[in-house]
Design a protein around this motif. Sequence first.
Motif, PDB file in Angstrom:
ATOM      1  N   GLY A 219      38.697  46.620  41.204  1.00 39.92           N
ATOM      2  CA  GLY A 219      37.934  45.277  41.438  1.00 39.92           C
ATOM      3  C   GLY A 219      38.729  44.445  42.388  1.00 39.92           C
ATOM      4  O   GLY A 219      38.584  43.354  42.895  1.00 39.92           O
ATOM      5  N   GLY A 220      39.974  44.986  43.077  1.00 45.01           N
ATOM      6  CA  GLY A 220      40.690  44.131  43.965  1.00 45.01           C
ATOM      7  C   GLY A 220      41.382  43.245  43.370  1.00 45.01           C
ATOM      8  O   GLY A 220      41.693  42.908  42.456  1.00 45.01           O
ATOM      9  N   ASP A 221      41.851  42.211  44.428  1.00 45.46           N
ATOM     10  CA  ASP A 221      42.708  41.115  44.071  1.00 45.46           C
ATOM     11  C   ASP A 221      41.887  40.144  42.932  1.00 45.46           C
ATOM     12  O   ASP A 221      42.531  39.448  42.101  1.00 45.46           O
ATOM     13  CB  ASP A 221      43.024  40.200  45.118  1.00 45.46           C
ATOM     14  CG  ASP A 221      44.078  41.137  45.865  1.00 45.46           C
ATOM     15  OD1 ASP A 221      44.384  42.339  45.874  1.00 45.46           O
ATOM     16  OD2 ASP A 221      44.496  40.418  47.134  1.00 45.46           O
ATOM     17  N   GLU A 222      40.783  40.201  43.129  1.00 42.54           N
ATOM     18  CA  GLU A 222      39.812  39.200  42.404  1.00 42.54           C
ATOM     19  C   GLU A 222      39.849  39.543  40.853  1.00 42.54           C
ATOM     20  O   GLU A 222      40.249  38.743  39.900  1.00 42.54           O
ATOM     21  CB  GLU A 222      38.322  38.967  42.817  1.00 42.54           C
ATOM     22  CG  GLU A 222      37.593  38.053  42.024  1.00 42.54           C
ATOM     23  CD  GLU A 222      36.161  37.881  42.554  1.00 42.54           C
ATOM     24  OE1 GLU A 222      35.193  37.228  41.911  1.00 42.54           O
ATOM     25  OE2 GLU A 222      35.885  38.427  43.287  1.00 42.54           O
ATOM     26  N   LEU A 223      39.734  40.755  40.608  1.00 43.28           N
ATOM     27  CA  LEU A 223      39.730  41.315  39.210  1.00 43.28           C
ATOM     28  C   LEU A 223      41.115  41.339  38.639  1.00 43.28           C
ATOM     29  O   LEU A 223      41.425  40.691  37.434  1.00 43.28           O
ATOM     30  CB  LEU A 223      39.264  42.771  39.198  1.00 43.28           C
ATOM     31  CG  LEU A 223      39.199  43.482  37.792  1.00 43.28           C
ATOM     32  CD1 LEU A 223      38.275  42.712  36.763  1.00 43.28           C
ATOM     33  CD2 LEU A 223      38.770  44.650  37.740  1.00 43.28           C
ATOM     34  N   LEU A 224      42.058  41.669  39.605  1.00 40.69           N
ATOM     35  CA  LEU A 224      43.658  41.586  39.171  1.00 40.69           C
ATOM     36  C   LEU A 224      43.805  40.117  38.639  1.00 40.69           C
ATOM     37  O   LEU A 224      44.571  40.196  37.995  1.00 40.69           O
ATOM     38  CB  LEU A 224      44.241  42.220  40.260  1.00 40.69           C
ATOM     39  CG  LEU A 224      45.870  42.440  39.965  1.00 40.69           C
ATOM     40  CD1 LEU A 224      45.955  43.566  38.842  1.00 40.69           C
ATOM     41  CD2 LEU A 224      46.491  42.908  41.104  1.00 40.69           C
ATOM     42  N   SER A 225      43.633  39.149  39.481  1.00 48.94           N
ATOM     43  CA  SER A 225      43.818  37.815  39.097  1.00 48.94           C
ATOM     44  C   SER A 225      43.025  37.364  37.800  1.00 48.94           C
ATOM     45  O   SER A 225      43.745  36.789  36.822  1.00 48.94           O
ATOM     46  CB  SER A 225      43.466  37.047  40.464  1.00 48.94           C
ATOM     47  OG  SER A 225      43.625  35.566  40.015  1.00 48.94           O
ATOM     48  N   ASP A 226      41.841  37.801  37.735  1.00 48.39           N
ATOM     49  CA  ASP A 226      41.178  37.248  36.665  1.00 48.39           C
ATOM     50  C   ASP A 226      41.658  37.967  35.140  1.00 48.39           C
ATOM     51  O   ASP A 226      41.704  37.174  34.268  1.00 48.39           O
ATOM     52  CB  ASP A 226      39.804  37.773  36.564  1.00 48.39           C
ATOM     53  CG  ASP A 226      38.707  37.081  37.656  1.00 48.39           C
ATOM     54  OD1 ASP A 226      39.497  35.879  37.942  1.00 48.39           O
ATOM     55  OD2 ASP A 226      37.621  37.414  38.093  1.00 48.39           O
ATOM     56  N   VAL A 227      41.982  39.040  35.377  1.00 51.85           N
ATOM     57  CA  VAL A 227      42.795  39.788  33.865  1.00 51.85           C
ATOM     58  C   VAL A 227      43.994  39.061  33.748  1.00 51.85           C
ATOM     59  O   VAL A 227      44.461  38.785  32.484  1.00 51.85           O
ATOM     60  CB  VAL A 227      42.803  41.307  33.921  1.00 51.85           C
ATOM     61  CG1 VAL A 227      41.553  41.808  34.203  1.00 51.85           C
ATOM     62  CG2 VAL A 227      43.699  41.593  35.066  1.00 51.85           C
ATOM     63  N   ILE A 228      44.878  38.830  34.666  1.00 51.42           N
ATOM     64  CA  ILE A 228      46.129  38.278  34.687  1.00 51.42           C
ATOM     65  C   ILE A 228      46.110  36.774  33.871  1.00 51.42           C
ATOM     66  O   ILE A 228      47.100  36.249  33.170  1.00 51.42           O
ATOM     67  CB  ILE A 228      47.074  38.265  35.882  1.00 51.42           C
ATOM     68  CG1 ILE A 228      47.288  39.748  36.024  1.00 51.42           C
ATOM     69  CG2 ILE A 228      48.241  37.418  35.814  1.00 51.42           C
ATOM     70  CD1 ILE A 228      48.208  39.892  37.495  1.00 51.42           C
TER      71      ILE A 228
END
Length: 438
Positions: A219-228
């Motif tokens: 999911g790219g940077d957006e998914l990575l940011s959301d889970v973090i």
Amino acid sequence: MLWTGLLMLILVVGCSSDESSSEESGGSSSDGSGEGGVSGELELQYFVGGYGDSWWKEVIADFQEEYPDVSVVEHAGPNINDEMRSRWVSGDPPDVVYIDGAGSSETQMVEDGQLMNLTDWVEEIEVDGDPLMDSFLVEPATYDGDIYSLPLVFDTWGTWYNKKMFEEKGYEVPTDFDSFMSTMGEIQEGEDIAPFVTTGQHPYYFLRGVLYPAFGAAGGDELLSDVITGAEGAWTSEPVLEVMKKVEEMQKAGYIDDGFGALNHTQSQMDFLLGDNAFIPVGFWLPNEMKNDVPEDFSFGFIPSPMQNEGEAFSIVPDLRPLAIAEGAENPEAAKAFVEFVFSREYAKLFSEHTGAIMNLNGVDLAKSEGVPDYLIEANKMINDPEQVQLNNKPHPMSADLEEPISNSLVSLMLGNITAEEFTEEAEKAAAEYRNSN
């Protein structure tokens, strides 16, 4: 491109992060008084791991020569984060802290108001005539637009494999999750071992080394940011569930060593080196950290963690180790002088010489370095191929308040005690509790 230039640096170095030593040193030199009238005692806390402490010793000695009226007190070692915790909690922190190793969390320290806001001050710092903010390979983490730490060390996680075993037995180096599963199946049958190992005592190795790139690929940077950040609905989203089902698939096939839960990071790495397992997720510091234990005929292989679907690019997520100043620093002027002193291309070169790793500065000429390991040459070729690898950035490290419960649930999933769906539900609950507490 920046990323290509960055990995060309990695080509001529190695990396590290997690081991031992502790000491105090005060000192002085000749040659006049300290610059800018800086004086007094400076307390410095730094974790000693796979990078060792020889670089710190040299830098500190040079700093004391430059600032003879400053007496540096070192708090260092493999357990220093735990040893110093009471100081931080009681409001009596050291002046400068290098944030790395088990028991440390930059995001938690920011949330707890323990770190000085460096947003304005960092704009004043120069590196060999260049603004420091223009000299980073990867920029500092930001929290609502503010900067509380400066990234000192660049690293990245990935999956290491037993290259000698692969070459002798003809096993395929994975290029995606399907080939990863296929190769692990062949190894399990051919070697009679569980092919994959990690540390259960420090589940963030799997979280950061396997799941972060998996989320980046999905999911790219957006998914990575959301889970973090624990965004609502992120952990129960379809892309995350798909990733966690892959982990569940690995567990059900018996590919994850069922004894991983009791292993610390060095025990799991030793099992890997001894051939008891064939894959392990660790950062670039692995060869340096284990250099005294590597069998003579062992050969390291490295790939970005192969969790992406067939036809998709690997994901690499930079992992930075920062330097910060305590909000409650008793000697903030000396602290600022030390932090500014450290960020130089001269010390970046020395860091590579001492550790086999790289500092987070651009424009450092390491081209004449000798003894470049084969695994770095191979990793460099792969990572610099945009058709094979994409770079995904996280906004900042995950808070310990969120990482701890998610890690606990992750171990349960990897032991087969809960399903992928149950894991995502537990993680989503932890994220909701985290959001409500902040």
